[in-house]
Design a protein around this motif. Structure first.
Motif, PDB file in Angstrom:
ATOM      1  N   PRO A 148       0.831  -1.210   0.000  1.00 41.69           N
ATOM      2  CA  PRO A 148       0.000   0.000   0.000  1.00 41.69           C
ATOM      3  C   PRO A 148       0.860   1.253   0.000  1.00 41.69           C
ATOM      4  O   PRO A 148       1.986   1.261   0.517  1.00 41.69           O
ATOM      5  N   ILE A 149       0.337   2.297  -0.566  1.00 41.09           N
ATOM      6  CA  ILE A 149       1.024   3.583  -0.636  1.00 41.09           C
ATOM      7  C   ILE A 149       0.374   4.532   0.363  1.00 41.09           C
ATOM      8  O   ILE A 149      -0.848   4.650   0.409  1.00 41.09           O
ATOM      9  N   ILE A 150       1.176   5.192   1.183  1.00 41.75           N
ATOM     10  CA  ILE A 150       0.665   6.140   2.174  1.00 41.75           C
ATOM     11  C   ILE A 150       0.880   7.560   1.654  1.00 41.75           C
ATOM     12  O   ILE A 150       1.999   7.948   1.335  1.00 41.75           O
ATOM     13  N   ARG A 151      -0.200   8.306   1.539  1.00 38.52           N
ATOM     14  CA  ARG A 151      -0.148   9.712   1.143  1.00 38.52           C
ATOM     15  C   ARG A 151      -0.959  10.535   2.151  1.00 38.52           C
ATOM     16  O   ARG A 151      -1.913  10.036   2.749  1.00 38.52           O
ATOM     17  N   THR A 152      -0.574  11.788   2.330  1.00 38.67           N
ATOM     18  CA  THR A 152      -1.193  12.632   3.359  1.00 38.67           C
ATOM     19  C   THR A 152      -1.849  13.850   2.731  1.00 38.67           C
ATOM     20  O   THR A 152      -1.234  14.542   1.913  1.00 38.67           O
ATOM     21  N   ASP A 153      -3.097  14.097   3.115  1.00 39.68           N
ATOM     22  CA  ASP A 153      -3.840  15.281   2.700  1.00 39.68           C
ATOM     23  C   ASP A 153      -3.885  16.304   3.836  1.00 39.68           C
ATOM     24  O   ASP A 153      -3.746  15.955   5.014  1.00 39.68           O
TER      25      ASP A 153
ATOM     26  N   ALA B 106      -0.641  27.779  11.674  1.00 35.93           N
ATOM     27  CA  ALA B 106      -1.446  26.751  11.017  1.00 35.93           C
ATOM     28  C   ALA B 106      -2.510  26.202  11.944  1.00 35.93           C
ATOM     29  O   ALA B 106      -2.350  26.168  13.163  1.00 35.93           O
ATOM     30  N   CYS B 107      -3.615  25.781  11.314  1.00 34.14           N
ATOM     31  CA  CYS B 107      -4.658  25.039  12.015  1.00 34.14           C
ATOM     32  C   CYS B 107      -5.309  24.120  10.987  1.00 34.14           C
ATOM     33  O   CYS B 107      -6.137  24.560  10.183  1.00 34.14           O
ATOM     34  N   HIS B 108      -4.898  22.868  10.983  1.00 36.63           N
ATOM     35  CA  HIS B 108      -5.437  21.921  10.017  1.00 36.63           C
ATOM     36  C   HIS B 108      -5.272  20.504  10.524  1.00 36.63           C
ATOM     37  O   HIS B 108      -4.590  20.249  11.537  1.00 36.63           O
ATOM     38  N   LEU B 109      -5.889  19.571   9.818  1.00 35.43           N
ATOM     39  CA  LEU B 109      -5.708  18.152  10.089  1.00 35.43           C
ATOM     40  C   LEU B 109      -4.769  17.582   9.039  1.00 35.43           C
ATOM     41  O   LEU B 109      -4.927  17.826   7.838  1.00 35.43           O
ATOM     42  N   SER B 110      -3.780  16.849   9.489  1.00 33.55           N
ATOM     43  CA  SER B 110      -2.895  16.118   8.585  1.00 33.55           C
ATOM     44  C   SER B 110      -3.457  14.702   8.477  1.00 33.55           C
ATOM     45  O   SER B 110      -3.363  13.916   9.417  1.00 33.55           O
ATOM     46  N   VAL B 111      -4.063  14.398   7.316  1.00 31.30           N
ATOM     47  CA  VAL B 111      -4.865  13.183   7.165  1.00 31.30           C
ATOM     48  C   VAL B 111      -4.148  12.186   6.244  1.00 31.30           C
ATOM     49  O   VAL B 111      -4.095  12.392   5.026  1.00 31.30           O
ATOM     50  N   PRO B 112      -3.589  11.100   6.797  1.00 29.99           N
ATOM     51  CA  PRO B 112      -2.950  10.101   5.934  1.00 29.99           C
ATOM     52  C   PRO B 112      -3.981   9.143   5.330  1.00 29.99           C
ATOM     53  O   PRO B 112      -5.006   8.835   5.946  1.00 29.99           O
ATOM     54  N   PHE B 113      -3.698   8.695   4.118  1.00 22.65           N
ATOM     55  CA  PHE B 113      -4.541   7.729   3.425  1.00 22.65           C
ATOM     56  C   PHE B 113      -3.686   6.546   2.984  1.00 22.65           C
ATOM     57  O   PHE B 113      -2.559   6.723   2.526  1.00 22.65           O
ATOM     58  N   GLU B 114      -4.250   5.356   3.153  1.00 21.14           N
ATOM     59  CA  GLU B 114      -3.609   4.154   2.621  1.00 21.14           C
ATOM     60  C   GLU B 114      -4.214   3.885   1.248  1.00 21.14           C
ATOM     61  O   GLU B 114      -5.392   3.561   1.136  1.00 21.14           O
ATOM     62  N   CYS B 115      -3.404   4.048   0.214  1.00 19.04           N
ATOM     63  CA  CYS B 115      -3.899   3.971  -1.165  1.00 19.04           C
ATOM     64  C   CYS B 115      -3.614   2.585  -1.749  1.00 19.04           C
ATOM     65  O   CYS B 115      -2.509   2.055  -1.601  1.00 19.04           O
TER      66      CYS B 115
END
Length: 427
Positions: free
Chosen positions: A6-11, A194-203
């Motif tokens: 799986p590939i991990i990418r962050t939004d 900054a004020c955000h969520l760092s959201v990782p996805f398993e692609c």
């Protein structure tokens, strides 16, 4: 059977908190970091036992040292529970996982330093940083609740108690719209800027059912990137600058370059998807250094700001997400040889972006190079497939490293001869 990893990418999901919520986020991050500092000391003290445990067992082992329960009434460090009253269990486990990583990294680096593996002979030993700028990880249901993609409910610290607060999600990217992507535990990133969520996805990209063509990219100086789609039928002198010199300027330039690289790489992938390409082909420019141009000349400066590596890496990451492959070919003479096999080209004296063929024809130099890159990529892919079909007794011939586009127009028996002729013309 080949198992695709799986590939991990962050939004980045932007949040728009109220003034009150900003105070709550600040208290939450502050409390989380305080707990991490305490845990780093505990874990380092007991690393001789904890360091041998598997990742699934190390978190419960640390909890038995610091968290008092009815089944674990006698803990070695009861002061942590007293200092962090009502601390949510999933926040605590996230902090333990972070602290374990900090200690593990320090021990590994220190052991390398002790064994003499150092960048410099006088390198100082690494230090254990217990005051790292970490951010709390959020576990679904326990630390956050997602209400569509417009609002998110987060458990935060008021200074005396833990409560839920709902904050607006003002901006997000597109990875959440892909059904095969799995959303992992996000992190709450909050500071003065900054004020955000760092959201990782398993692609999990599906295997592409591509046409037999490639997209070739020439990363140039006159043009940032030139793309071809081709189908295959077969400091100061003697001194040192002070630390932080022009750091703000360099930071801004770096961010601008990253933005340009993201825009260019995204456009390349869009073109590759549009033509259903099998692969994206790049010149292998690893380790390449500019040799032309006078010292401190404008040409040298343009080479120094060349985004070749950044564009290539970002393109590969984006292309991997849709199941594509990236191919590197030898860069030598891709722009110097005419794609039609007529020999070496000359750059136009009045417009360096134009190449002059021996026939007198003028052509875009970067487009000429990208078409030769495409030819080398096609031949490399073709030879790879041919060698997979042949038995081990009949190894396939090596890819045409010096090929031009015209080599795809000739019969297979003449390719080697034509390529050799082109090389002789260059020499």
């Amino acid at each position: 059977m080949i198992i695709r990893q799986p590939i991990i990418r962050t939004d980045k999901w932007s949040l728009t908190p109220t003034a009150e919520q900003r105070l709550l986020f600040a208290e939450t991050v502050k409390a989380y970091r305080r707990l991490c500092r305490h845990l780093v000391g505990v874990i380092f003290t007991h690393w001789s036992e904890l360091g041998t445990l598997r990742s699934q067992k190390v978190i419960p082992a640390v909890e038995r040292l610091v968290h008092q329960t009815s089944q674990n009434p006698d803990v070695k460090y009861p002061g942590i529970d007293q200092a962090f009253h009502k601390f949510p269990s999933y926040y605590r486990r996230a902090a333990i996982a972070f602290a374990v990583g900090q200690v593990s990294s320090f021990v590994t680096r220190y052991q390398k330093w002790q064994s003499g593996i150092r960048n410099r002979r006088d390198a100082k030993p690494p230090t254990l940083n217990a005051n790292a700028g970490c951010y709390p990880s959020l576990y679904k249901g326990q630390c956050y609740k997602l209400h569509g993609y417009e609002q998110i409910e987060i458990k935060v610290f008021t200074g005396s108690d833990w409560v839920w607060t709902t904050v607006q999600v003002s901006g997000l990217r597109e990875r959440h719209t892909v059904d095969s992507n799995k959303l992992l535990s996000p992190s709450l990133v909050f500071n003065q800027q900054a004020c955000h969520l760092s959201v990782p996805f398993e692609c999990h990209p599906e295997k592409r059912q591509a046409n037999t063509n490639v997209v070739a990219v020439d990363l140039g100086i006159n043009t940032t990137a030139t793309v071809s789609v081709r189908a295959s039928k077969t400091m100061g002198k003697g001194g040192n600058l002070h630390k932080g010199f022009c750091s703000n300027t360099y930071r801004k330039c770096r961010h601008i370059n990253q933005q340009i690289a993201h825009i260019v790489s995204k456009r390349i992938v869009v073109i590759a998807k549009q033509f259903n390409a099998e692969a994206i082909v790049f010149e292998n420019l690893k380790g390449w250094k500019a040799t032309g141009g006078r010292k401190r000349s404008n040409l040298r400066q343009r080479f120094h700001g060349w985004l070749k590596a950044m564009i290539r890496d970002y393109t590969e990451m984006k292309w991997q997400e849709v199941g594509g492959q990236t191919v590197d070919v030898i860069a030598a003479y891709t722009s110097k040889l005419a794609y039609d096999g007529s020999g070496v080209v000359r750059r136009d004296s009045t417009n360096y972006a134009l190449a002059k063929f021996t026939s007198g024809k003028r052509y875009n130099a970067d487009l000429n190079g990208s078409q030769n890159i495409a030819a080398r990529g096609i031949l490399k892919l073709t030879c790879r497939k041919d060698s997979e079909e042949r038995s081990s007794k009949r190894p396939g011939r090596s890819p045409k490293s010096w090929a031009c586009l015209c080599d795809l127009w000739t019969p297979n028996s003449q390719v080697s001869t034509d390529t050799t002729t082109s090389r002789q013309q260059v020499v």
